[in-house]
Design an enzyme around this catalytic site. Structure first.
Site, PDB file in Angstrom:
ATOM      1  N   SER A   1       0.840  -1.195   0.000  1.00 54.22           N
ATOM      2  CA  SER A   1       0.000   0.000   0.000  1.00 54.22           C
ATOM      3  C   SER A   1       0.880   1.253   0.000  1.00 54.22           C
ATOM      4  O   SER A   1       1.665   1.453  -0.932  1.00 54.22           O
ATOM      5  CB  SER A   1      -0.956  -0.037   1.197  1.00 54.22           C
ATOM      6  OG  SER A   1      -1.956   0.931   1.070  1.00 54.22           O
TER       7      SER A   1
ATOM      8  N   ASP B   1       4.177  23.846  -0.389  1.00 53.92           N
ATOM      9  CA  ASP B   1       5.610  23.702  -0.675  1.00 53.92           C
ATOM     10  C   ASP B   1       6.048  22.243  -0.566  1.00 53.92           C
ATOM     11  O   ASP B   1       7.118  21.931  -0.042  1.00 53.92           O
ATOM     12  CB  ASP B   1       6.444  24.585   0.257  1.00 53.92           C
ATOM     13  CG  ASP B   1       6.254  24.244   1.733  1.00 53.92           C
ATOM     14  OD1 ASP B   1       5.323  23.466   2.051  1.00 53.92           O
ATOM     15  OD2 ASP B   1       7.018  24.763   2.569  1.00 53.92           O
TER      16      ASP B   1
ATOM     17  N   HIS C   1      -7.188  -5.512  -1.512  1.00 58.26           N
ATOM     18  CA  HIS C   1      -6.008  -4.722  -1.170  1.00 58.26           C
ATOM     19  C   HIS C   1      -5.131  -5.416  -0.127  1.00 58.26           C
ATOM     20  O   HIS C   1      -3.931  -5.160  -0.061  1.00 58.26           O
ATOM     21  CB  HIS C   1      -6.458  -3.351  -0.645  1.00 58.26           C
ATOM     22  CG  HIS C   1      -5.355  -2.379  -0.423  1.00 58.26           C
ATOM     23  ND1 HIS C   1      -4.690  -1.754  -1.466  1.00 58.26           N
ATOM     24  CD2 HIS C   1      -4.782  -1.911   0.716  1.00 58.26           C
ATOM     25  CE1 HIS C   1      -3.773  -0.939  -0.982  1.00 58.26           C
ATOM     26  NE2 HIS C   1      -3.803  -1.017   0.337  1.00 58.26           N
TER      27      HIS C   1
END
Length: 340
Positions: free
Chosen positions: A52, A265, A318
């Site tokens: 993951s 940023d 998953h």
């Protein structure tokens, strides 16, 4: 040292806390790994397994420090190299809706049960151990649908949600505690704080992407569903501002989360040129109907990493490495070592 509502104030106010947490993404994790590798291996490269978000870290590793890698194994974790968080969730909501539809097809009785639970929560707004139980929080239990046994777990949770009392039918204490436990981030607050930040690259803020993009999918609005006769749709691993209002583990960190959401940023995480020239053996399991990681993004990234070999399968969800670890790892090892 855990970073949570109790310890983060030691760093200062919300601004200092957000600046500290900005160092918990894959770029910093890879730098930490490189320092640890030198101590553990004496400088020899090592094999990494990324599950993951660990796969996101592995792709960052290939971009920033491939000299530290002998082999790379990735399970359910090939990220888009350039997608904004908005793109991630715009692709995610239709996948989530398909998972919910499959659950309701398997357990059609859960349609009315879910409506009844959401309606009760909307009317009564109960609390469990200081956690406010809301329809939106109930919808977030859909995160279970991304795992192999999650649909069954969700069904059993809904099955006995109500009990008869001298005052009428109420949500049982057992259900309320189970919902609180499943929805609480007390044990893993960084998941909520940094979930969208892992996609941040460059000057564009993530700005609560899951919340904003959800408005493009009005079928997920519980109040609208309850006014009509449609099903209440569950959501997935999305994080929203209301999480920081209902959960006592997150409530003190609301301003910190807002600063992270508005940050502009973020360093760029991936180096397409370096990935295109990759020489490290890499193998990745791509779960074809993965609820959490977009298959199309994964395959595009796989094609962008030179020499990467994929195993595309819908046999697992998953959590394939947890549900079928030996088979999944044996398959990837045979691919990465060119034995398949």
């Amino acid at each position: 040292t855990p970073a949570n509502r109790q310890t983060l104030p030691l760093r200062g106010g919300p601004r200092e806390q957000a600046d500290h947490l900005a160092h918990f993404r894959s770029d910093s994790i890879v730098r930490d790994c490189e320092l640890i590798r030198l101590q553990l291996t004496g400088g020899a490269p090592w094999t990494v397994l990324g599950q993951s978000f660990g796969g996101f870290c592995a792709v960052r590793y290939l971009s920033a420090a491939p000299e530290g890698l002998k082999e790379v194994l990735i399970t359910g974790g090939l990220p888009s190299l350039d997608a904004h968080a908005d793109d991630v969730y715009r692709a995610a909501y239709p996948r989530i809706e398909r998972k919910v539809a499959a659950h309701y097809a398997r357990y059609p009785q859960d349609v009315e049960r879910a409506r009844a639970i959401a309606a009760y929560l909307a009317e009564h707004r109960p609390e469990s151990a200081g956690h406010r139980l809301t329809p939106e929080g109930f919808q977030s239990l859909g995160i279970l649908l991304g795992t192999g046994s999650g649909s069954h777990q969700l069904h059993y949770l809904l099955e006995n949600a109500f009990v008869r009392t001298p005052h009428g039918t109420e949500l049982s204490d057992t259900f309320q505690e189970a919902m609180r436990s499943a929805a609480s981030f007390a044990g893993h607050p960084l998941y909520a704080l940094l979930h969208e930040a892992i996609y941040g690259q460059g000057e564009r803020a993530t700005d609560w992407a899951a919340e904003r993009v959800r408005r493009e999918f009005p079928q997920f609005d519980a109040a609208t569903a309850l006014k009509g006769d449609g099903p209440v749709l569950f959501t997935g691993e999305t994080i929203h501002p209301w999480h920081f209002e209902v959960d006592p583990a997150l409530r003190p960190l609301r301003e910190t989360a807002e600063l992270l959401a508005q940050r502009t940023d973020w360093p760029v995480l991936y180096d397409p040129e370096r990935l295109a020239a990759n020489e490290v053996p890499v193998a990745a399991a791509v779960y074809h109907d993965d609820m959490y990681v977009d298959t199309a993004d994964s395959l595009r990234t796989a094609a962008a990493i030179r020499g990467l070999r994929t195993w595309v399968t819908n046999e697992y969800e998953h959590d394939g490495v947890r549900a079928g670890g030996p088979r999944v790892l044996d398959r990837l090892l045979s691919l990465v070592r060119d034995e398949a």
